[in-house]
Design a protein around this motif. Structure first.
Motif, PDB file in Angstrom:
ATOM      1  N   ALA A 217       0.829  -1.213   0.000  1.00  0.00           N
ATOM      2  CA  ALA A 217       0.000   0.000   0.000  1.00  0.00           C
ATOM      3  C   ALA A 217       0.862   1.261   0.000  1.00  0.00           C
ATOM      4  N   ARG A 218       1.932   1.230   0.781  1.00  0.00           N
ATOM      5  CA  ARG A 218       2.792   2.405   0.926  1.00  0.00           C
ATOM      6  C   ARG A 218       3.544   2.714  -0.362  1.00  0.00           C
ATOM      7  N   CYS A 219       3.955   1.693  -1.087  1.00  0.00           N
ATOM      8  CA  CYS A 219       4.794   1.878  -2.273  1.00  0.00           C
ATOM      9  C   CYS A 219       4.010   1.814  -3.580  1.00  0.00           C
ATOM     10  N   GLY A 220       2.701   1.564  -3.512  1.00  0.00           N
ATOM     11  CA  GLY A 220       1.897   1.500  -4.732  1.00  0.00           C
ATOM     12  C   GLY A 220       2.339   0.397  -5.675  1.00  0.00           C
ATOM     13  N   LEU A 221       2.476  -0.799  -5.150  1.00  0.00           N
ATOM     14  CA  LEU A 221       2.985  -1.922  -5.939  1.00  0.00           C
ATOM     15  C   LEU A 221       1.841  -2.604  -6.686  1.00  0.00           C
ATOM     16  N   ASP A 222       1.433  -1.999  -7.795  1.00  0.00           N
ATOM     17  CA  ASP A 222       0.280  -2.483  -8.541  1.00  0.00           C
ATOM     18  C   ASP A 222       0.542  -3.796  -9.268  1.00  0.00           C
ATOM     19  N   HIS A 223       1.821  -4.161  -9.457  1.00  0.00           N
ATOM     20  CA  HIS A 223       2.134  -5.393 -10.165  1.00  0.00           C
ATOM     21  C   HIS A 223       1.972  -6.624  -9.266  1.00  0.00           C
ATOM     22  N   LEU A 224       1.684  -6.404  -7.988  1.00  0.00           N
ATOM     23  CA  LEU A 224       1.481  -7.534  -7.076  1.00  0.00           C
ATOM     24  C   LEU A 224       0.108  -8.148  -7.305  1.00  0.00           C
ATOM     25  N   ALA A 225       0.092  -9.408  -7.728  1.00  0.00           N
ATOM     26  CA  ALA A 225      -1.176 -10.081  -7.949  1.00  0.00           C
ATOM     27  C   ALA A 225      -1.792 -10.545  -6.635  1.00  0.00           C
ATOM     28  N   ALA A 226      -0.955 -10.993  -5.689  1.00  0.00           N
ATOM     29  CA  ALA A 226      -1.494 -11.504  -4.427  1.00  0.00           C
ATOM     30  C   ALA A 226      -0.376 -11.688  -3.419  1.00  0.00           C
ATOM     31  N   LEU A 227      -0.738 -11.598  -2.145  1.00  0.00           N
ATOM     32  CA  LEU A 227       0.108 -11.994  -1.025  1.00  0.00           C
ATOM     33  C   LEU A 227      -0.700 -12.993  -0.219  1.00  0.00           C
ATOM     34  N   MET A 228      -0.182 -14.198  -0.050  1.00  0.00           N
ATOM     35  CA  MET A 228      -0.975 -15.294   0.487  1.00  0.00           C
ATOM     36  C   MET A 228      -0.233 -16.049   1.574  1.00  0.00           C
ATOM     37  N   VAL A 229      -0.966 -16.453   2.613  1.00  0.00           N
ATOM     38  CA  VAL A 229      -0.418 -17.362   3.624  1.00  0.00           C
ATOM     39  C   VAL A 229      -0.411 -18.769   3.027  1.00  0.00           C
ATOM     40  N   MET A 230       0.767 -19.379   2.970  1.00  0.00           N
ATOM     41  CA  MET A 230       0.867 -20.706   2.340  1.00  0.00           C
ATOM     42  C   MET A 230       2.143 -21.393   2.788  1.00  0.00           C
ATOM     43  N   ASP A 231       2.064 -22.699   2.920  1.00  0.00           N
ATOM     44  CA  ASP A 231       3.222 -23.535   3.243  1.00  0.00           C
ATOM     45  C   ASP A 231       4.012 -23.784   1.965  1.00  0.00           C
ATOM     46  N   ALA A 232       5.269 -23.375   1.940  1.00  0.00           N
ATOM     47  CA  ALA A 232       6.099 -23.519   0.739  1.00  0.00           C
ATOM     48  C   ALA A 232       6.326 -24.979   0.362  1.00  0.00           C
ATOM     49  N   GLU A 233       6.167 -25.898   1.311  1.00  0.00           N
ATOM     50  CA  GLU A 233       6.371 -27.315   1.025  1.00  0.00           C
ATOM     51  C   GLU A 233       5.085 -28.009   0.575  1.00  0.00           C
ATOM     52  N   ASN A 234       3.991 -27.264   0.538  1.00  0.00           N
ATOM     53  CA  ASN A 234       2.705 -27.844   0.125  1.00  0.00           C
ATOM     54  C   ASN A 234       1.852 -26.725  -0.479  1.00  0.00           C
ATOM     55  N   MET A 235       2.252 -26.248  -1.644  1.00  0.00           N
ATOM     56  CA  MET A 235       1.596 -25.094  -2.252  1.00  0.00           C
ATOM     57  C   MET A 235       0.257 -25.474  -2.865  1.00  0.00           C
ATOM     58  N   ALA A 236      -0.646 -24.513  -2.892  1.00  0.00           N
ATOM     59  CA  ALA A 236      -1.998 -24.733  -3.408  1.00  0.00           C
ATOM     60  C   ALA A 236      -2.121 -24.407  -4.896  1.00  0.00           C
ATOM     61  N   PHE A 237      -1.023 -24.081  -5.561  1.00  0.00           N
ATOM     62  CA  PHE A 237      -1.076 -23.705  -6.976  1.00  0.00           C
ATOM     63  C   PHE A 237      -1.088 -24.933  -7.873  1.00  0.00           C
ATOM     64  N   ALA A 238      -1.638 -24.743  -9.079  1.00  0.00           N
ATOM     65  CA  ALA A 238      -1.617 -25.796 -10.089  1.00  0.00           C
ATOM     66  C   ALA A 238      -0.205 -25.967 -10.644  1.00  0.00           C
ATOM     67  N   ASP A 239       0.034 -27.101 -11.281  1.00  0.00           N
ATOM     68  CA  ASP A 239       1.323 -27.348 -11.916  1.00  0.00           C
ATOM     69  C   ASP A 239       1.585 -26.307 -13.010  1.00  0.00           C
ATOM     70  N   ASP A 240       2.864 -25.981 -13.221  1.00  0.00           N
ATOM     71  CA  ASP A 240       3.305 -25.169 -14.363  1.00  0.00           C
ATOM     72  C   ASP A 240       2.678 -23.774 -14.376  1.00  0.00           C
ATOM     73  N   ARG A 241       2.390 -23.232 -13.204  1.00  0.00           N
ATOM     74  CA  ARG A 241       1.663 -21.962 -13.117  1.00  0.00           C
ATOM     75  C   ARG A 241       2.552 -20.746 -13.397  1.00  0.00           C
ATOM     76  N   PHE A 242       3.850 -20.822 -13.075  1.00  0.00           N
ATOM     77  CA  PHE A 242       4.702 -19.633 -13.095  1.00  0.00           C
ATOM     78  C   PHE A 242       5.878 -19.785 -14.065  1.00  0.00           C
ATOM     79  N   ASP A 243       6.307 -18.643 -14.601  1.00  0.00           N
ATOM     80  CA  ASP A 243       7.462 -18.615 -15.491  1.00  0.00           C
ATOM     81  C   ASP A 243       8.770 -18.697 -14.709  1.00  0.00           C
ATOM     82  N   ALA A 244       8.768 -18.150 -13.514  1.00  0.00           N
ATOM     83  CA  ALA A 244       9.959 -18.190 -12.661  1.00  0.00           C
ATOM     84  C   ALA A 244       9.518 -18.271 -11.210  1.00  0.00           C
ATOM     85  N   VAL A 245      10.297 -18.982 -10.408  1.00  0.00           N
ATOM     86  CA  VAL A 245      10.010 -19.129  -8.978  1.00  0.00           C
ATOM     87  C   VAL A 245      11.274 -18.752  -8.209  1.00  0.00           C
ATOM     88  N   VAL A 246      11.077 -17.940  -7.183  1.00  0.00           N
ATOM     89  CA  VAL A 246      12.188 -17.340  -6.446  1.00  0.00           C
ATOM     90  C   VAL A 246      12.049 -17.672  -4.957  1.00  0.00           C
TER      91      VAL A 246
END
Length: 230
Positions: free
Chosen positions: A82-111
């Protein structure tokens, strides 16, 4: 290390994390984003986004999703958005990195920035990063790994029993990590003061792994008739 210990540690860190770990580790965050060389419209997942210190570094023509296990850290990230106006952020989500809720092949890069030595099972983290990243996509990590300097390495071994209280593993081995995960590493380089952290750039080798598994099954099938009794 376990999820409860991690959440407790970062609940303690959340309010002063930026002051203690912001500027000192920011060169590593910037090195990762610069190395990504993002194309317009790319979908980026940042695992363990924390308080969002890296978010202003991404170009505004990509779509970034950030996840973290700590609600307290994400509260800080939402305030930064909100403070920096980061409009490119699609979402910020609570999630376990070892058990993600995303579908396969969803992202071009993972960091994952300063995450590998924090999660309970680093191999599962990398498996999930591979799964949600498209075949041939890019995987980037930056982390502190066990020092080869005998003095620093000795201190890290002494601190190892305090991993739960610290919220990370001080004696986390790069060689063991790469050996266990089978990452298709393209480049590693040192960042931060005194080369304290290492950037790992890798290609998502899902197609290679799938092909190897297929060949392995085919070889096993060919062996069965040869080994069967006549």
């Amino acid at each position: 290390m376990d999820i409860q210990a991690i959440e407790q540690a970062y609940r303690r860190y959340a309010r002063f994390y930026d002051a203690c770990f912001g500027a000192v580790f920011q060169p590593g965050r910037k090195a990762i984003v610069d190395s990504m060389d993002c194309d317009p419209g790319e979908r980026i997942l940042e695992v363990g986004v924390g308080t969002g210190l890296s978010l202003p570094l991404y170009p505004h023509d990509v779509r970034v999703v950030g996840i973290d296990i700590s609600r307290d850290m994400l509260d800080q990230a939402r305030a930064r958005r909100a403070r920096c106006g980061l409009d490119h952020l699609a979402a910020l989500m609570v999630m376990d990195a070892e058990n993600m809720a995303f579908a396969d092949d969803r992202f071009d890069a993972v960091v994952a920035m300063y995450v590998a030595s924090v999660v309970p099972h680093p191999e599962r983290l990398v498996d999930e990063m591979r799964r949600v990243c498209k075949p041939g996509g890019r995987i980037f990590m930056v982390n502190h790994f066990h020092s080869r300097n005998p003095v620093l390495g000795g201190v890290e071994r002494l601190l190892a029993p305090l991993s739960k209280q610290l919220g990370f593993r001080p004696n986390f081995s790069l060689d063991d990590f790469l050996g266990a995960t089978g990452l298709d590493v393209r480049r590693t380089h040192q960042v931060n003061v005194f080369g304290f952290s290492t950037v790992v750039e890798a290609r998502n080798n899902k197609p290679v792994m799938a092909e190897a598994e297929s060949k392995g099954r085919g070889a096993a099938q060919r062996l069965v008739p040869a080994l069967a009794p006549s």
